[in-house]
Enzyme design. Sequence first.
Site, mmCIF file in Angstrom:
data_model
loop_
_atom_site.group_PDB
_atom_site.id
_atom_site.type_symbol
_atom_site.label_atom_id
_atom_site.label_comp_id
_atom_site.label_asym_id
_atom_site.label_seq_id
_atom_site.Cartn_x
_atom_site.Cartn_y
_atom_site.Cartn_z
ATOM 1 N N ASN A 17 36.643 51.052 40.661
ATOM 2 C CA ASN A 17 36.869 50.428 39.356
ATOM 3 C C ASN A 17 35.539 49.867 38.831
ATOM 4 O OD1 ASN A 17 37.364 48.278 37.457
ATOM 5 N ND2 ASN A 17 39.522 48.415 37.973
ATOM 6 N N ASP A 19 35.017 48.270 35.875
ATOM 7 C CA ASP A 19 35.177 47.289 34.782
ATOM 8 C C ASP A 19 34.059 46.254 34.760
ATOM 9 O OD1 ASP A 19 37.571 48.502 34.229
ATOM 10 O OD2 ASP A 19 38.827 46.874 34.999
ATOM 11 N N HIS A 20 33.686 45.786 35.962
ATOM 12 C CA HIS A 20 32.791 44.626 35.977
ATOM 13 C C HIS A 20 31.314 44.978 35.820
ATOM 14 C CE1 HIS A 20 36.215 42.192 36.072
ATOM 15 N NE2 HIS A 20 36.666 42.763 37.175
ATOM 16 N N ARG A 28 25.656 39.797 27.881
ATOM 17 C CA ARG A 28 24.474 39.664 27.038
ATOM 18 C C ARG A 28 24.523 40.548 25.793
ATOM 19 N NH1 ARG A 28 19.948 37.426 29.735
ATOM 20 N NH2 ARG A 28 18.774 37.980 27.903
ATOM 21 N N HIS A 53 39.843 49.812 33.096
ATOM 22 C CA HIS A 53 40.930 49.117 32.390
ATOM 23 C C HIS A 53 40.453 48.755 30.989
ATOM 24 C CE1 HIS A 53 43.909 45.425 32.566
ATOM 25 N NE2 HIS A 53 44.102 46.184 31.496
ATOM 26 N N ARG A 55 41.163 46.723 28.183
ATOM 27 C CA ARG A 55 42.037 45.592 27.850
ATOM 28 C C ARG A 55 42.158 45.445 26.343
ATOM 29 N NH1 ARG A 55 42.752 41.928 32.549
ATOM 30 N NH2 ARG A 55 43.917 40.666 31.081
ATOM 31 N N ARG A 59 37.371 42.922 26.775
ATOM 32 C CA ARG A 59 36.410 41.980 27.379
ATOM 33 C C ARG A 59 35.419 42.683 28.305
ATOM 34 N NH1 ARG A 59 40.469 38.619 31.287
ATOM 35 N NH2 ARG A 59 41.573 38.424 29.327
ATOM 36 N N GLU A 80 43.592 52.457 33.212
ATOM 37 C CA GLU A 80 44.537 51.333 33.296
ATOM 38 C C GLU A 80 44.744 50.746 31.912
ATOM 39 O OE1 GLU A 80 43.135 48.310 35.901
ATOM 40 O OE2 GLU A 80 43.300 49.567 37.665
ATOM 41 N N THR A 111 44.283 40.816 36.289
ATOM 42 C CA THR A 111 45.703 41.182 36.270
ATOM 43 C C THR A 111 46.413 40.407 37.378
ATOM 44 O OG1 THR A 111 44.933 43.347 35.600
ATOM 45 C CG2 THR A 111 47.245 43.154 36.193
ATOM 46 N N GLU A 161 51.427 51.678 42.186
ATOM 47 C CA GLU A 161 50.293 51.031 42.842
ATOM 48 C C GLU A 161 50.762 49.648 43.266
ATOM 49 O OE1 GLU A 161 46.373 51.495 41.229
ATOM 50 O OE2 GLU A 161 45.727 49.545 42.022
ATOM 51 N N HIS A 204 43.732 45.691 44.274
ATOM 52 C CA HIS A 204 43.479 44.381 43.673
ATOM 53 C C HIS A 204 42.991 43.393 44.733
ATOM 54 C CE1 HIS A 204 43.591 42.108 39.916
ATOM 55 N NE2 HIS A 204 43.478 41.102 40.746
ATOM 56 N N GLY A 226 37.362 47.341 42.798
ATOM 57 C CA GLY A 226 36.306 47.152 41.820
ATOM 58 C C GLY A 226 35.459 45.921 42.022
ATOM 59 N N HIS A 227 36.039 44.757 41.786
ATOM 60 C CA HIS A 227 35.273 43.517 41.676
ATOM 61 C C HIS A 227 34.373 43.289 42.883
ATOM 62 C CE1 HIS A 227 34.954 38.993 41.735
ATOM 63 N NE2 HIS A 227 34.473 39.299 40.556
HETATM 64 N N1 PXP Z 1 44.291 48.144 40.590
HETATM 65 C C1 PXP Z 1 44.718 47.619 39.424
HETATM 66 C C2 PXP Z 1 45.994 48.119 38.843
HETATM 67 C C3 PXP Z 1 43.955 46.656 38.750
HETATM 68 O O1 PXP Z 1 44.399 46.137 37.583
HETATM 69 C C4 PXP Z 1 42.721 46.261 39.292
HETATM 70 C C5 PXP Z 1 41.869 45.269 38.567
HETATM 71 O O2 PXP Z 1 41.493 45.774 37.343
HETATM 72 C C6 PXP Z 1 42.319 46.844 40.500
HETATM 73 C C7 PXP Z 1 43.131 47.769 41.142
HETATM 74 C C8 PXP Z 1 41.010 46.502 41.130
HETATM 75 O O3 PXP Z 1 41.013 45.158 41.520
HETATM 76 P P1 PXP Z 1 39.653 44.514 41.989
HETATM 77 O O4 PXP Z 1 38.699 44.583 40.856
HETATM 78 O O5 PXP Z 1 40.048 43.114 42.352
HETATM 79 O O6 PXP Z 1 39.172 45.301 43.194
#
Ligand code: PXP
Length: 254
Positions: A17, A19-20, A28, A53, A55, A59, A80, A111, A161, A204, A226-227
Amino acid sequence: MSETANTPLGKLRLGVNIDHVATVRNARGSAYPDPIRAAKIAEQSGADGITAHLREDRRHISDADIEGLMAELTLPLNFEMAATAEMQAIALRHKPHAVCIVPEKREERTTEGGLEVAREENSLAHFIAPLREAGCRVSIFIAADQAQIEAAARIGAAVIELHTGAYCDLHAEGKFDERDAELVRLTEMAAYAHELGLEVHAGHGLTYDTVAPIAAIPQVMELNIGHFLIGEAIFTGLPTAIGEMRRLMDDARV
Ligand code: PXP
């Protein structure tokens, strides 16, 4: 118990993932770091898929990121999104490999819980029908709860999931008895969902410390992480972070 109960059903896929990467970029308002570049590095480093994802408040991931990922990635994209008309239209325009329906609240940091499928069964069935017809594998992000799994099967989802956030939080808080009870629930519900014909994914909050017991659940076919990986990449680089996660997953699977 079926004879396959303790035998992994196949190779465990890793969805990275990104996203971050976009969160850091957006902090920035710059053009970097570029999530598409991260996705390409993830691809070269052993990821089996990319998760992003979009959103409602944009964001992190932007509409342009989704367009770029669809144009430039060869790995399957797991898109997502919340169950809104806007997101459905975007998904139908891009037709990603997979669409994962997640709950979304504007004020949450991430989430926080699974989707309430049981309560929204009719509307969700209608919502996912065009996505299924467009060829997307529809996945539903839910807690390890029998009623939610049964509802996901009834609405015609291909995948569930399982939300591992509670398990990871309990681990971080040192509440090991409760963590182990949640792991039992996740394990039992993965087996139950598989029996109903659903493919099982999980994700997650997973880290190097928490991934192995989840990777060892035989019916789990994909982890989306992801994170932690993006944070770890600050210290070791993305290829090393992904490689170490892959190794822990593979070791747990044997
Ligand atoms: N799966 C789903 C459905 C999620 O919403 C997320 C977070 O966007 C993740 C997995 C990944 O979670 P994390 O970023 O905490 O690893």
